[in-house]
Design a protein around this motif. Structure first.
Motif, PDB file in Angstrom:
ATOM      1  N   GLY A 100       0.771  -1.236   0.000  1.00 14.24           N
ATOM      2  CA  GLY A 100       0.000   0.000   0.000  1.00 14.24           C
ATOM      3  C   GLY A 100       0.801   1.283   0.000  1.00 14.24           C
ATOM      4  N   ARG A 101       0.126   2.344   0.213  1.00 17.56           N
ATOM      5  CA  ARG A 101       0.714   3.647   0.385  1.00 17.56           C
ATOM      6  C   ARG A 101      -0.339   4.504   1.056  1.00 17.56           C
ATOM      7  NH1 ARG A 101       1.609   7.270  -4.799  1.00 17.56           N
ATOM      8  NH2 ARG A 101       1.561   8.804  -3.116  1.00 17.56           N
ATOM      9  N   THR A 102       0.092   5.685   1.477  1.00 21.26           N
ATOM     10  CA  THR A 102      -0.849   6.605   2.081  1.00 21.26           C
ATOM     11  C   THR A 102      -1.008   7.849   1.225  1.00 21.26           C
ATOM     12  OG1 THR A 102       0.892   7.618   3.400  1.00 21.26           O
ATOM     13  CG2 THR A 102      -0.310   5.803   4.416  1.00 21.26           C
ATOM     14  N   TYR A 103      -2.162   8.456   1.312  1.00 17.81           N
ATOM     15  CA  TYR A 103      -2.478   9.691   0.625  1.00 17.81           C
ATOM     16  C   TYR A 103      -2.847  10.706   1.689  1.00 17.81           C
ATOM     17  CZ  TYR A 103      -2.551   6.799  -3.556  1.00 17.81           C
ATOM     18  OH  TYR A 103      -2.196   5.941  -4.574  1.00 17.81           O
ATOM     19  N   SER A 104      -1.964  11.664   1.909  1.00 17.14           N
ATOM     20  CA  SER A 104      -2.145  12.624   3.017  1.00 17.14           C
ATOM     21  C   SER A 104      -2.383  11.873   4.321  1.00 17.14           C
ATOM     22  CB  SER A 104      -3.327  13.560   2.723  1.00 17.14           C
ATOM     23  OG  SER A 104      -3.079  14.322   1.554  1.00 17.14           O
ATOM     24  N   GLY A 105      -1.644  10.795   4.476  1.00 14.83           N
ATOM     25  CA  GLY A 105      -1.713  10.016   5.706  1.00 14.83           C
ATOM     26  C   GLY A 105      -2.776   8.943   5.722  1.00 14.83           C
ATOM     27  N   VAL A 106      -3.678   8.947   4.749  1.00 13.66           N
ATOM     28  CA  VAL A 106      -4.770   7.971   4.727  1.00 13.66           C
ATOM     29  C   VAL A 106      -4.339   6.734   3.934  1.00 13.66           C
ATOM     30  CG1 VAL A 106      -7.155   7.542   4.063  1.00 13.66           C
ATOM     31  CG2 VAL A 106      -6.461   9.814   4.858  1.00 13.66           C
ATOM     32  N   PRO A 107      -4.403   5.546   4.544  1.00 13.52           N
ATOM     33  CA  PRO A 107      -3.982   4.317   3.852  1.00 13.52           C
ATOM     34  C   PRO A 107      -4.843   4.019   2.625  1.00 13.52           C
ATOM     35  CG  PRO A 107      -4.188   3.947   6.219  1.00 13.52           C
ATOM     36  CD  PRO A 107      -4.796   5.274   5.940  1.00 13.52           C
ATOM     37  N   SER A 108      -4.178   3.472   1.609  1.00 11.29           N
ATOM     38  CA  SER A 108      -4.834   3.244   0.329  1.00 11.29           C
ATOM     39  C   SER A 108      -5.914   2.163   0.360  1.00 11.29           C
ATOM     40  CB  SER A 108      -3.772   2.838  -0.696  1.00 11.29           C
ATOM     41  OG  SER A 108      -4.381   2.438  -1.907  1.00 11.29           O
ATOM     42  N   LYS A 109      -6.951   2.343  -0.464  1.00 10.87           N
ATOM     43  CA  LYS A 109      -8.024   1.364  -0.637  1.00 10.87           C
ATOM     44  C   LYS A 109      -7.803   0.500  -1.882  1.00 10.87           C
ATOM     45  CE  LYS A 109     -11.873   4.032   1.324  1.00 10.87           C
ATOM     46  NZ  LYS A 109     -13.239   4.526   1.081  1.00 10.87           N
ATOM     47  N   SER A 110      -6.823   0.831  -2.683  1.00 11.43           N
ATOM     48  CA  SER A 110      -6.647   0.175  -3.971  1.00 11.43           C
ATOM     49  C   SER A 110      -5.819  -1.101  -3.852  1.00 11.43           C
ATOM     50  CB  SER A 110      -5.957   1.129  -4.941  1.00 11.43           C
ATOM     51  OG  SER A 110      -5.668   0.475  -6.147  1.00 11.43           O
ATOM     52  N   ASP A 111      -6.411  -2.235  -4.242  1.00  6.90           N
ATOM     53  CA  ASP A 111      -5.680  -3.503  -4.102  1.00  6.90           C
ATOM     54  C   ASP A 111      -4.462  -3.564  -5.025  1.00  6.90           C
ATOM     55  OD1 ASP A 111      -7.959  -5.702  -5.996  1.00  6.90           O
ATOM     56  OD2 ASP A 111      -7.022  -3.796  -6.493  1.00  6.90           O
TER      57      ASP A 111
END
Length: 127
Positions: A100-111
């Protein structure tokens, strides 16, 4: 290479609780975003929950908010999914994923952004 193994699935009744565990081996998950995804029969895999490497930030699918909680014990290389108030529509194979990765600290939902996957554990909720 990181290997992930899920456990804790089973057959329960609607309203019951389960706690899924994901154990890592072959490498550390301390720097990875960790996620849980699920796939029901005849449906595509969908995002359930994710947690940042620090554990401070989480992200949930709308369908599970308030009922499922993701957590991690980085020191032990484990990730958990506490599942309360289970519904028949929660029936699926649940997969643990790392990367994964984060977007502005929010963990990604994309598998597609997760590198490592476990084999899955079956959760069946009867009505």
């Amino acid at each position: 290479q990181v290997q992930l193994a899920e456990s804790g699935g089973g057959l329960v009744q609607a309203g019951d609780s389960l706690r899924l565990s994901c154990a890592a081996s072959g490498g550390t998950i301390s720097n990875y975003v960790m996620g849980w995804f699920r796939q029901a029969p005849g449906k595509e895999r969908e995002f359930v929950a994710a947690i940042s490497w620090s554990g401070r930030n989480t992200n949930y699918a709308d369908s599970v908010k308030g009922r499922l909680t993701i957590s991690r014990d980085t020191a032990k290389g484990q990730v958990f999914l506490q599942m309360n108030s289970l519904k028949p529509e929660d029936t699926a194979v649940y997969y643990c994923a790392a990367g994964g990765r984060t977007y502005s600290g929010v963990p990604s939902k994309s598998d597609s952004e997760y590198y490592y996957w476990g084999q899955g554990t079956q959760v069946t909720v009867s009505s």
